[in-house]
Write an enzyme that holds these catalytic residues in place. Structure first.
Site, PDB file in Angstrom:
ATOM      1  N   THR A  77      57.356  11.471 -42.159  1.00 12.27           N
ATOM      2  CA  THR A  77      57.050  12.886 -42.408  1.00 12.27           C
ATOM      3  C   THR A  77      55.620  13.181 -41.970  1.00 12.27           C
ATOM      4  O   THR A  77      55.360  14.174 -41.285  1.00 12.27           O
ATOM      5  CB  THR A  77      57.259  13.240 -43.897  1.00 12.27           C
ATOM      6  OG1 THR A  77      58.664  13.201 -44.172  1.00 12.27           O
ATOM      7  CG2 THR A  77      56.745  14.631 -44.214  1.00 12.27           C
ATOM      8  N   GLN A 190      65.596   6.512 -37.429  1.00 14.21           N
ATOM      9  CA  GLN A 190      66.890   5.870 -37.666  1.00 14.21           C
ATOM     10  C   GLN A 190      67.223   4.817 -36.601  1.00 14.21           C
ATOM     11  O   GLN A 190      68.216   4.109 -36.713  1.00 14.21           O
ATOM     12  CB  GLN A 190      68.013   6.910 -37.715  1.00 14.21           C
ATOM     13  CG  GLN A 190      67.873   7.934 -38.831  1.00 14.21           C
ATOM     14  CD  GLN A 190      68.074   7.328 -40.213  1.00 14.21           C
ATOM     15  OE1 GLN A 190      68.666   6.262 -40.376  1.00 14.21           O
ATOM     16  NE2 GLN A 190      67.572   8.005 -41.242  1.00 14.21           N
ATOM     17  N   SER A 210      59.286   4.863 -39.661  1.00 17.07           N
ATOM     18  CA  SER A 210      59.022   4.757 -41.089  1.00 17.07           C
ATOM     19  C   SER A 210      59.496   3.401 -41.602  1.00 17.07           C
ATOM     20  O   SER A 210      60.626   2.996 -41.324  1.00 17.07           O
ATOM     21  CB  SER A 210      59.784   5.877 -41.800  1.00 17.07           C
ATOM     22  OG  SER A 210      59.631   5.747 -43.184  1.00 17.07           O
ATOM     23  N   HIS A 212      60.482   2.059 -44.459  1.00 14.16           N
ATOM     24  CA  HIS A 212      61.563   1.785 -45.409  1.00 14.16           C
ATOM     25  C   HIS A 212      62.962   1.969 -44.853  1.00 14.16           C
ATOM     26  O   HIS A 212      63.946   1.736 -45.547  1.00 14.16           O
ATOM     27  CB  HIS A 212      61.373   2.609 -46.691  1.00 14.16           C
ATOM     28  CG  HIS A 212      61.684   4.063 -46.542  1.00 14.16           C
ATOM     29  ND1 HIS A 212      62.830   4.610 -47.063  1.00 14.16           N
ATOM     30  CD2 HIS A 212      61.030   5.074 -45.941  1.00 14.16           C
ATOM     31  CE1 HIS A 212      62.845   5.915 -46.801  1.00 14.16           C
ATOM     32  NE2 HIS A 212      61.753   6.211 -46.122  1.00 14.16           N
ATOM     33  N   THR A 248      41.892   5.258 -46.346  1.00 12.48           N
ATOM     34  CA  THR A 248      41.959   3.807 -46.508  1.00 12.48           C
ATOM     35  C   THR A 248      43.364   3.317 -46.207  1.00 12.48           C
ATOM     36  O   THR A 248      44.352   3.916 -46.655  1.00 12.48           O
ATOM     37  CB  THR A 248      41.565   3.421 -47.947  1.00 12.48           C
ATOM     38  OG1 THR A 248      40.226   3.852 -48.164  1.00 12.48           O
ATOM     39  CG2 THR A 248      41.666   1.924 -48.179  1.00 12.48           C
ATOM     40  N   CYS A 335      75.225  20.746 -52.679  1.00 10.52           N
ATOM     41  CA  CYS A 335      74.962  20.412 -54.070  1.00 10.52           C
ATOM     42  C   CYS A 335      73.901  19.343 -54.268  1.00 10.52           C
ATOM     43  O   CYS A 335      73.348  19.226 -55.337  1.00 10.52           O
ATOM     44  CB  CYS A 335      76.246  19.973 -54.734  1.00 10.52           C
ATOM     45  SG  CYS A 335      77.254  21.397 -55.094  1.00 10.52           S
TER      46      CYS A 335
END
Lengths: 394, 124
Positions: A77, A190, A210, A212, A248, A335
């Site tokens: 992000t 991805q 990213s 993770h 940092t 939802c």
């Protein structure tokens, strides 16, 4: 929420992955033992900078770039914000123009909308019904004031793989004939675990990733910035990261990301195993559950992604029933998104709103087994049948 | 107000009460919108001005299904006048609350019951 005491079958690897034990043990010493600030000159600090340098090299090896082109961030992000805001700000053009697609991650789309309010012009390229951006439409969208093209490598919801190399070729050719050089960015979040991410082959100037999403830790990412790319920093403060990103460094996170990306490179070999299991899942669902459909492309698809929709029922209900069985998936239904709208990606590939609400995404991982998939195939038809029985639509 | 489902919502969602349709209903109320992913149909039988039987069919999320199930429990045996006064808030309270985002999109049951009662009165 109540859950049965069943072992979890985790099929939501596009959301996040568990940290690999090897990655975790590489990180551990950098919390309490080698806790130094890599900006410090003393021995404690030097231990940290050596570790960061090693991680930077692991990333550079994976991407096929120089270590000085690897900028550590807090995640994709931030990397994507950095790209869109930083390139816009660095541009000397009056009303700069950005080209992107309608199926990008919200951190691209939301940032683009923010920039539009600030006077940046944005073209959102449509995709075909498989979710693929047409390279010709990229070519046609390029204008005199275009500064940046940002197209994701693989989609997070439907796993569609974009023709990044071809778009890279277009950018390269176009740049030979213009003064105002186009910058090409891909969000490869991805793709890391599954696709070739050599930045030279892709022809990209900027690439986001990213930690993770490939068995590394959360809260750490990378922006590859090709030498000479015009980009202004968006986070000011210290001189870290070649004066491109202040703050940092997250040393344990960076060490973990480095290790994880090294392992990801080695793991590309087992993609075919995941693809086999994914096809087992897709084919059996389509065969055994009436009125079920695959969302996205058969061919241009990440090997671990299956996204299906089930007519006349709603996705969150399916997801929760699977959760009761110890199976973790995600849904394209409104939802779970925090808005009332179903997935913008599914709508962009032409899925009707009511069908988008009934979509489920399964994303496999390196530890997914055939037994896991068989369990899904055993319980899913019953769940769909139960919910259809409850539905007023027959 | 929480962002997760209460145990009661989960219980009603997993094992909804009075699910299905009534073959020869005295009143039917339908609410919701396919584009929003929620659709609810409520069937009632009326005897001596009281709701003698009530059933639902719902397509929707856990909140939509749980509120449908809950209203059938609350309305069963009530006079039409009492039943028409049931509000979405009452249903949410009986379920020990609903996540904020679900309060408006999936809390349709009271409206469905009012429509079913209106339908009954028009047919009469």
């Amino acid at each position: 929420m109540s859950r049965k005491n069943t072992p979890t079958i985790y099929l939501d690897h596009a959301a996040t992955t568990p940290v690999d034990p090897e990655v975790f043990s590489a990180m551990e010493p950098y919390f309490t033992e080698h806790y130094g600030n890599p900006a410090s000159i003393h021995t404690v600090g030097q231990k940290a900078i050596i570790a960061v340098d090693e991680a930077r090299e692991q990333v550079a090896n994976f991407l096929g770039c120089k270590t000085s082109e690897v900028i550590f961030t807090s995640g994709a992000t931030e990397s994507n914000n950095f790209v869109l805001k930083g390139v816009s700000e660095a541009s000397k053009i009056d009303k700069p123009h950005i080209i992107t697609s309608t199926i990008e991650h919200p951190c691209i789309l939301d940032t683009c909308q923010h920039l539009e309010k600030k006077g940046v012009e944005v073209t959102y390229l449509p995709v075909d019904k498989e979710g693929v951006v047409n390279t010709k439409s990229v070519q046609e969208a390029i204008k005199e004031n275009t500064i940046l093209i940002s197209i994701m490598y693989a989609n997070n919801e439907i796993g569609t793989i974009q023709p990044i190399t071809e778009i890279g070729e277009i950018v390269k050719k176009t740049n030979q004939e213009r003064k105002n050089q186009l910058i090409f960015h891909t969000d490869a979040v991805q793709a890391i675990q599954y696709l070739d991410c050599d930045v030279k082959k892709l022809g990209v100037d900027l690439l986001s990733l990213s930690g993770h999403k490939f068995y590394g830790p959360k809260g750490v990412g990378v922006l590859f910035v090709k030498e000479g790319t015009l980009i202004e920093k968006i986070q000011h403060g210290g001189h870290q990261e070649y004066n491109k990103r202040a703050g940092t460094l997250n040393v344990p996170g960076i060490v973990g990301l480095g290790k994880a990306i090294e392992l990801a490179g080695k793991n590309h070999a087992q993609n075919s195993q995941q693809q086999k299991l994914r096809d087992l899942l897709i084919n059996n669902i389509l065969k055994n559950i009436p009125d079920s459909h695959l969302n996205g492309s058969n061919k241009h698809r990440l090997p671990n992604n299956a996204n299906l929709r089930f007519d006349r029922i709603e996705g969150e209900s399916i997801m929760l029933h699977l959760d009761f069985e110890g199976i973790a998936v995600s849904t394209g239904s409104a939802c779970t998104s925090g808005t009332l709208e179903p997935s913008h990606v599914l709508l962009a590939i032409g899925v009707a709103k009511e069908q988008a609400h009934g979509s489920i995404r399964f994303t496999l991982g390196k530890d997914t087994t055939e037994d896991n998939i068989k369990k899904v195939l055993e319980v899913l038809p019953l769940i769909v049948e139960k919910l259809r029985k409850m539905s007023p639509l027959k | 107000m929480t962002n997760t489902y209460s145990q009661k919502v989960i219980d009603h969602f997993r094992d909804p009460h009075n699910m299905g349709s009534i073959d020869d209903p005295d009143g039917v109320g339908e609410v919701g919108n396919l584009a929003c992913g929620d659709l609810m149909k409520l069937y009632i039988k009326v005897k001596d001005d009281k709701i003698s039987e009530i059933k639902f069919e719902t397509m929707g999320c856990a909140a939509a299904i749980a509120t449908s199930s809950m209203i059938t429990d609350i309305a069963q045996g009530k006079t039409l006048k009492e039943a028409a006064k049931i509000t979405n808030q009452v249903i949410a309270d009986e379920l020990d609350g609903l996540p904020q985002i679900k309060m408006h999109c999936s809390n349709l049951a009271a409206e469905a019951l009012q429509k079913a009662i209106k339908d009954y009165k028009q047919k009469k």
